[in-house]
Design an enzyme around this catalytic site. Structure first.
Site, PDB file in Angstrom:
ATOM      1  N   SER A 246      34.523 -30.138  -9.200  1.00  0.00           N
ATOM      2  CA  SER A 246      34.773 -29.999  -9.880  1.00  0.00           C
ATOM      3  C   SER A 246      36.459 -30.456 -10.037  1.00  0.00           C
ATOM      4  CB  SER A 246      35.034 -28.683 -11.416  1.00  0.00           C
ATOM      5  OG  SER A 246      36.597 -27.771 -11.238  1.00  0.00           O
ATOM      6  N   LYS A 247      36.938 -31.137 -10.991  1.00  0.00           N
ATOM      7  CA  LYS A 247      38.406 -31.346 -11.566  1.00  0.00           C
ATOM      8  C   LYS A 247      39.558 -30.678 -10.735  1.00  0.00           C
ATOM      9  CE  LYS A 247      38.174 -34.957 -14.405  1.00  0.00           C
ATOM     10  NZ  LYS A 247      36.852 -35.169 -14.895  1.00  0.00           N
ATOM     11  N   ARG A 248      39.579 -29.205 -10.786  1.00  0.00           N
ATOM     12  CA  ARG A 248      40.077 -28.487 -10.423  1.00  0.00           C
ATOM     13  C   ARG A 248      40.384 -28.178  -8.826  1.00  0.00           C
ATOM     14  NH1 ARG A 248      37.424 -23.662  -9.579  1.00  0.00           N
ATOM     15  NH2 ARG A 248      34.941 -24.336 -10.459  1.00  0.00           N
ATOM     16  N   HIS A 249      39.734 -29.164  -7.981  1.00  0.00           N
ATOM     17  CA  HIS A 249      39.716 -29.389  -7.024  1.00  0.00           C
ATOM     18  C   HIS A 249      40.134 -30.567  -6.407  1.00  0.00           C
ATOM     19  CE1 HIS A 249      35.743 -26.574  -6.805  1.00  0.00           C
ATOM     20  NE2 HIS A 249      36.659 -25.891  -6.944  1.00  0.00           N
ATOM     21  N   GLY A 250      41.312 -31.239  -7.396  1.00  0.00           N
ATOM     22  CA  GLY A 250      41.647 -31.883  -6.994  1.00  0.00           C
ATOM     23  C   GLY A 250      40.823 -33.561  -7.221  1.00  0.00           C
TER      24      GLY A 250
END
Ligand code: GLU
Length: 476
Positions: A246-250
């Site tokens: 997800s976006k959390r991962h960059g």
């Protein structure tokens, strides 16, 4: 639009334009596309944009652009928003045949009634409304949703997944589910079934998170009297922490990868290997080579980790493979900072990229790259450098180089020239290279100096050396 005829493979990618194209979606698109191209089949692109509150035009454009950038072309393109009448007509048919009913419950009422009942989505309250009651509600202006009737016996079901084998569901808790929302737009499962049928899709290849939708879709096919396509579900793509990517991962959208300076060739190559492997274990593959080698037999179902470092490795390999003209084209958006004059000199740019690109993993690293600065901007020598140049025989070195500079300096000329000057002054070649580099670039390290000189050209080398000499002398 063709209903399913003959044996032609017809697959689709069906993104919802509620965000940018995510690498997971891109991988699904890629596998469908590779399969279609490999088998001479048809790749359908279907934009699932019926959710007006979440779909946005800019995301549609972004998805189309991202797919094109990756090199994935489509044979047919459909927008669900343009097909609302089709879904309504089929919903009417299910209503007439008693396979669906109008439901007037509001989400709040349902939530209220089902409070505390775990796993139950709907209790069937409107299933038995009398025609009179329905008329009354409609006359009051209430807008009904349409729910599909799920018979009890269907709740224990199984289907054959062409990648996973038999998938069995034990006592699904799903209630009668919505096929048309109260605003007149279709729910995903319904629009998907109608379209996959109408568009003649033979195989649905999508990610694992849709396995749970498959029984609902199969029941709809049965109710409509249609033969379902075959279903296959790819594994999920996870972040390095083994959680859903997800976006959390960059940077996880194709657009972001492009803006970071990844090549489309590297992105498709890497995505292809997230759940598929080449029969001979080859890793660096072009899109054409992927089409050539692709087969479902080599798809693996274990979850795949999206590893940025590995993508960077693929990018370096593809950067090294790129013909210089294409490299320049790909690099250009990252070279604007050099200014118009530099951008106009294609020959110099091409040579400069040949020298600098092997030291980067992504093209965005070219922005402000010190080696490019050294090649395109005449340096202002720092006091430290000026001080250094004034020591020992460094000024003599520069003077001798200037005096002996051939009229057209090439890469091969520098080493002999340096040796000669070194011999004349009783120095080691390194004691000639060093002041030369300082005077030419203002730095004490950088790429091969002979190449730097060739790219700068005799005139510029001369100008920089003369300037360095003049400034150093005036500072003394
Ligand atoms: N619009 C759905 C999605 O983006 C498509 C799912 C499917 O392939 O059936 O997840």
């Amino acid at each position: 639009m063709s209903k399913r005829v003959g044996r032609e493979l017809r697959v689709r990618f069906a993104p919802s334009p509620t965000g940018y194209l995510h690498v997971g979606g891109a991988r699904t698109a890629l596998f469908n596309w590779l399969w279609a191209r490999r088998e001479g089949g048809v790749f359908v692109l279907r934009i699932e944009d019926t959710d007006v509150t979440r779909s946005e035009r800019r995301f549609v454009e972004g998805i189309l652009k991202a797919l094109s950038w990756l090199g994935l072309d489509w044979d047919e393109l459909y927008y669900q928003s343009g097909r609302l009448d089709v879904y309504r007509a089929y919903a009417e048919r299910l209503l007439r045949e008693g396979k669906a009913y109008r439901c007037f419950c509001t989400p709040d009422e349902i939530a209220q009634r089902l409070k505390g009942l775990r796993g139950v989505e709907y209790d069937g309250r409107c299933r038995d409304l009398s025609p009179d009651q329905v008329e009354k509600y409609l006359a009051e202006g209430r807008k009904p949703a349409v729910r599909f009737i799920v018979p009890e016996e269907k709740k224990h079901t199984a289907y054959l997944d062409f990648l996973r084998g038999e998938i069995e569901f034990k006592r699904l808790t799903t209630g009668d589910f919505v096929i048309m929302k109260s605003d007149g737009t279709p729910a995903y499962n319904f629009a998907c079934v109608v379209d996959d049928y109408e568009m003649g899709i033979t195989h649905v290849l999508r990610a694992e998170d849709h396995i749970s939708n498959t029984p609902k879709q199969i029941w709809l096919y049965e109710a409509l009297g249609w033969e379902p396509p075959e279903f296959g579900h790819l594994s999920m793509i996870l972040g390095p922490d083994k959680r859903k990517l997800s976006k959390r991962h960059g940077a996880t959208s194709v657009e972001e990868l492009r803006d970071h300076g990844f090549l489309p060739q590297a992105v498709v190559n890497y995505l292809a290997l997230l759940g598929w492997s080449h029969p001979e274990g080859k890793e660096i593959l072009s899109l054409e080579e992927l089409v050539e080698a692709f087969s479902l037999e080599r798809v693996t179902l274990s979850p795949q980790i999206f590893d940025f470092e590995r993508l960077r490795w693929f990018n370096r390999k593809h950067l090294a493979r790129l013909p210089s003209g294409e490299l320049l084209q790909a690099a250009e958006p990252f070279l604007k900072w050099l200014g118009e004059e530099a951008l106009a000199d294609r020959e110099k740019l091409t040579k400069a990229l040949g020298l600098v690109v092997p030291s980067v993993s992504t093209l965005s690293e070219l922005v402000g790259h010190p080696d490019l600065i050294a090649l395109f901007r005449r340096p202002t020598l720092s006091n430290e450098v000026l001080n250094e140049l004034s020591q020992g025989k460094k000024l003599e070195v520069l003077e001798k180089i200037v005096a002996r500079l051939p009229s057209r300096l090439t890469r091969d000329d520098l080493r002999p020239l340096v040796r000669k000057v070194a011999a004349e002054l009783g120095l080691k070649p390194r004691d000639v290279f060093h002041p030369l580099r300082l005077a030419l670039t203002g730095r004490d390290k950088g790429p091969e100096l002979a190449a730097v000189c060739e790219i700068l050209g005799t005139e510029e080398v001369l100008a920089r050396l003369s300037q360095a000499l003049a400034t150093t002398k005036s500072e003394r």
